[in-house]
Structures are given as C-alpha cells and as structure tokens.
Design a protein around this motif. Structure first.
Motif, PDB file in Angstrom:
ATOM      1  N   SER A 127       0.663  -1.433  -0.136  1.00 52.75           N
ATOM      2  CA  SER A 127       0.005  -0.030  -0.168  1.00 52.75           C
ATOM      3  C   SER A 127       0.980   1.253  -0.162  1.00 52.75           C
ATOM      4  O   SER A 127       0.611   2.276  -0.663  1.00 52.75           O
ATOM      5  N   THR A 131       0.832   4.193  -3.023  1.00 55.17           N
ATOM      6  CA  THR A 131       0.512   5.440  -2.438  1.00 55.17           C
ATOM      7  C   THR A 131       1.491   6.375  -2.869  1.00 55.17           C
ATOM      8  O   THR A 131       1.229   7.542  -3.804  1.00 55.17           O
ATOM      9  N   ARG A 164      -1.366  -1.567  -7.755  1.00 55.52           N
ATOM     10  CA  ARG A 164      -2.800  -1.367  -7.429  1.00 55.52           C
ATOM     11  C   ARG A 164      -3.681  -2.523  -8.283  1.00 55.52           C
ATOM     12  O   ARG A 164      -3.282  -2.403  -9.563  1.00 55.52           O
ATOM     13  N   GLN A 170      -6.211   4.846 -11.470  1.00 56.05           N
ATOM     14  CA  GLN A 170      -5.692   5.967 -10.650  1.00 56.05           C
ATOM     15  C   GLN A 170      -4.495   6.605 -11.121  1.00 56.05           C
ATOM     16  O   GLN A 170      -4.437   7.868 -11.136  1.00 56.05           O
ATOM     17  N   LEU A 265      -9.601   7.511  -5.924  1.00 62.07           N
ATOM     18  CA  LEU A 265      -9.222   6.612  -4.968  1.00 62.07           C
ATOM     19  C   LEU A 265      -9.993   5.912  -4.195  1.00 62.07           C
ATOM     20  O   LEU A 265      -9.936   5.027  -3.600  1.00 62.07           O
ATOM     21  N   GLY A 285      -4.106   5.730   0.012  1.00 64.12           N
ATOM     22  CA  GLY A 285      -3.853   6.434  -1.246  1.00 64.12           C
ATOM     23  C   GLY A 285      -4.409   7.757  -1.340  1.00 64.12           C
ATOM     24  O   GLY A 285      -3.647   8.826  -2.195  1.00 64.12           O
TER      25      GLY A 285
END
Length: 492
Positions: A127, A131, A164, A170, A265, A285
């Motif tokens: 994660s 991010t 992701r 994103q 997100l 994120g």
C-alpha cells in the motif's frame, strides 16, 4: 526543520503500529516462490501464473532488496516505511511549492499524524508503494515542463499500474489532474498512458491477462451500499485527516487539482463493497492529496478556520491512544482502529500456529484451503488455496462456496481450526458432519484429525489415505479429551 519534526512524529507513530498483515505474508510467500523456484505464481504447482494482492512490482521489490536467502517480514515492513517516508517528503515539498511554508507545515503535520498512514507504512501489502506511485504520478504531471518530467510521469504511472488492482484508473486520473494544473494535460496524460501501456503489456506477457486476478474478483462483487457503509465507518473510526474538507474552501486551485485523484481513489473500494484491509487500507492512497488540500487551505484560511482545523487534527490523533467509537455498521471497519489492528495481528499469529500444526502431516506438495493464506502458507510452505478466491486464479463460482470450489483438487486439508475444549471440538465436528452429509465423496475422503502443538489443539478436515479411515474418523473420533488443553495466555 518542519520536515524533520514530521518525520520524527511519523516514525514514532509507525513504530507504535508496526505489523505485517496476513495479506503482506501472501506477497512474501509469492516473492519467496519466485526467488527459490522462478515460478510466476503463488505456488510452484499453480497451473496458472497469477499476481496477488498489490500486483507485480511489490514482490519484485521484495526480491531485489532482500538481505537473506528469502524475503522476510522485517524487510517488507522496512521497505514500506521507506516508501511512506518519501511520500511524506514529497507532500511537504509540494505543499511548500504551491502555497508556501505555512502549507508545508500543515500538510506535513496532518499526514505524519494520520493513523491509517502510520499503520500501513509497515503493513507489508504494498500500500505504501502504491500511495507513493500515485502521488508521484500527479506531482510529475503538475511539474511536467520538459522531457524529464514527462519521463517521470510515465515511470510513476507504470509503477502505479503494477502496484494497485485499480492502478490503471488511478494513474490516468492523477496524471490528468496534475497536468491540468501545469497546463500540460495532454502531454502528461500521453506520458502516463505510455507507462500504463508498457506495464499492461508486461503483465499480459507474464500472466496472460491485462488486469490482476484480484481485480477480476473485485469486479464480480460490485456492492456500492456496503462500500458506502465501509467508507462512513472508516471516516468516523479512523478520522483520516478531517481538517482537509474543513479547510478546502480556502485551498484555491489546489482543491480543483486534487479532488479528482481523491474521488478516484475512493471510488474503487466504494463500488466493490469496501476493502478487506483493516484501518482504512483502501483509503491510504488518498491521504497525501488530503494532506496537500489541508495545507493549501490552511495557508489561506482565517484564524478561526485554522483553529477549527487544529481541533479536528487533535481529534484525529485519538485512535493513536486507542480511543474510538464502535459502530453498528461497516462490519470490521466499524470497530475501533486499535481493535482492527489487534485482530489483524491475531490473524497472522493464528496462521503461524496453524502452519506449525500442519507440519505434523509432512511437507512436500501438500495443499490446504484457508481464508487467511498469508502467514499459513509462508510458515508452512504448503500450497494454500484461498477460500475466497481472491489471491489466486480459482475455479469459477461464488465466493460463498468457500472450500467447496476446491474439492476437485483433493487438498490434503480442507479446513483447519483451533479448538479450546472437547465441547468446542464436538461442535466443529458436527458442523463438518452436516456439511459432509450432502456430499458422499467428501464423507468418504476427508474426516476430522487432531493436531496438538505447544500453542494449542487444532482440528483439521484431513484427506485420509483410505475411505475406511475417513469414515471411521467421523464415527469414532480418535482424540481423547485429556489431550485437549486450554489455549495459552495471550502475550502482553
């Protein structure tokens, strides 16, 4: 000075919440299999190569940075922490550039003290890397004035796509929003799409599909009502940067630039019914953009609004002290952040204990079905079939089928649970017996088997060598009551 204080605050928070989740152990198991067997799958015996969890980039990074023979949980936590540290640095620099020193101080402080940001700095799931990748995609696009900046957009977009399940979406939104701010939207978006195309081609060549397997399963469970319940519970329990919406009216052009990445997100976890990660993992994120929004707003806000923002930020720090509400909705997301965190740790501990119990059944190419395939697979070295079907390509069917979907693969252990006493064991066997009564093959192939370790007693639904042994295990349980010991006291 601002950045140094923020890093110290964040470091203390991340150390307090240090853990590696069960899904983090899935990635470690994946990376170890690549390291030892050069197999593109969670297990060497998997017939279909498949990505898991975050995607391709995180396991590769674990392999590249490993210091021992195989990737370890400590290394996963350390790499995630470094990604989060760079995210904090990037947000502080970006806030200073767009609105000055006041914005930088606010952005750095609210991000450094955010509970979800601290928890998932070391969660081991990638994660933190995702991010950082999405934020860099926006930042490079917002500063894409030459070929170097556009190259940064392409690399960041490729990293986001491979980090992701929804990385393609994103990266596209972040690049478009950042490019619009710099009036280079078309060029930045083109660079991002180039990086996305390269990453998607690589994934297709290696795994035979342009999107990760976890996205396949997520798209099969569109449930916006549950997603809104998850979102509202996460907002109220984890309080992720509440100062951002309060100060947004004074954020100027920054608000217009970051609102689309924030919306994108949040859209994916909401549409798919929330996220199985605890403490708002799917929200992480959006935190850099919320921090940037809070900082930009604080720089132009009147004194009374700043005071309200300080109060909101102070309230957001309460989960660090174990203080938080318990909500009647949102399932696990409605529990206090500390409760969610402890439950995630207990899942890892339980998986490791089950792995130790399974060692009594031998090694080699043994197979077990479980809802928590991470620590169980990592420590047992067994092939783990995820009961929910999210981690590996599995036979078609609704997730409610659970272990039934894998009967044709004849796993060594169809289920394993810890039992505390004879009554608990009998109740578990009764449930299994009811399940087996509807399937003659199951009743004559699998049956209860007791496994005792120093950590406690476990019952496995074991595939016996012969039908006679399987039937006898149902009719005449072979475990004496004195062997059932109470569980050990919890560690402090």
């Amino acid at each position: 000075m601002t950045l140094a204080v923020a890093l110290v605050l964040w470091g203390a928070a991340a150390w307090t919440w240090w853990f590696v989740s069960d899904r983090g152990f899935v990635d470690l198991h994946f990376a170890r299999n690549w390291t030892e067997r050069a197999s593109l799958g969670l297990h060497a015996a998997d017939p279909i190569p498949s990505e898991v969890n975050a995607g391709l980039l995180w396991p590769v990074l674990l392999m590249v940075v490993q210091f021992g023979e195989t990737p370890s949980p400590i290394e996963a936590a350390a790499i995630g922490a470094m990604c989060s540290a760079w995210t904090l640095v990037g947000v502080t620099v970006a806030a200073n550039q767009v609105r000055g020193a006041v914005a930088a101080r606010w952005a750095a402080f609210v991000l450094a003290t955010s509970v979800p940001f601290a928890v998932w700095s070391t969660g081991g799931t990638g994660s933190a890397l995702a991010t950082l990748s999405v934020f860099l995609c926006w930042w490079f696009a917002a500063n894409a004035k030459d070929r170097v900046g556009l190259t940064g957009v392409a690399f960041a977009a490729a990293a986001a796509t491979l980090s992701r399940p929804d990385g393609l979406l994103q990266a596209t939104v972040a690049a478009a929003a950042g490019g619009a701010r710099a009036q280079s939207g078309t060029r930045a978006l083109g660079a991002a799409l180039t990086g996305i195309a390269v990453a998607t081609t690589l994934r297709t060549v290696l795994f035979g599909t342009p999107i990760p397997w976890s996205l396949h399963t997520n798209l099969q469970s569109i449930d916006p009502w549950s997603g809104f319940a998850w979102l509202s519970a996460t907002l109220l329990v984890c309080l992720p940067i509440p100062a951002a919406p309060m100060l947004s009216p004074w954020a100027g052009s920054v608000a217009k630039s970051v609102r689309w990445p924030i919306s994108a997100l949040l859209a994916f976890p909401v549409l798919t019914g929330g996220d199985s990660g605890v403490v708002g993992e799917a929200f992480v994120g959006a935190l850099p953009f919320l921090a940037l929004l809070a900082g930009a707003g604080a720089a132009g806000a009147p004194t009374w609004a700043r005071s309200a923002g300080v109060l909101a930020t102070a309230l957001a720090m309460l989960p660090h002290l174990g203080i938080g509400p318990t909500l009647p909705w949102g399932a696990e997301a409605g529990q206090p952040a500390a409760t969610q965190w402890r439950h995630a740790i207990n899942e890892v501990v339980g998986g490791r204990q089950e792995a130790i119990a399974l060692r009594q059944l031998g090694g080699g190419r043994q197979t077990v079905v479980s809802r928590r395939p991470g620590a169980l697979g990592y420590y047992s070295r067994w092939r783990v079939l995820d009961e929910t079907g999210r981690m590996t390509a599995s036979p078609a069917g609704d997730a409610a089928q659970g272990a039934r979907r894998y009967l044709a693969e004849r796993p060594t252990v169809l289920a394993i649970h810890r039992v505390t006493d004879a009554a608990d064991a009998d109740a578990l066997v009764d449930r299994w017996r009811e399940w087996a009564s509807a399937d003659a093959v199951l009743h004559t192939t699998w049956g209860p088997r007791l496994l005792t370790t120093e950590d406690g007693v476990f019952l496995a639904l074991y595939r016996w060598p012969s039908p006679e042994q399987a039937i006898a295990s149902w009719v005449s349980p072979t475990w004496p009551e004195p062997r059932l010991a109470p569980p050990p006291p919890p560690s402090p």
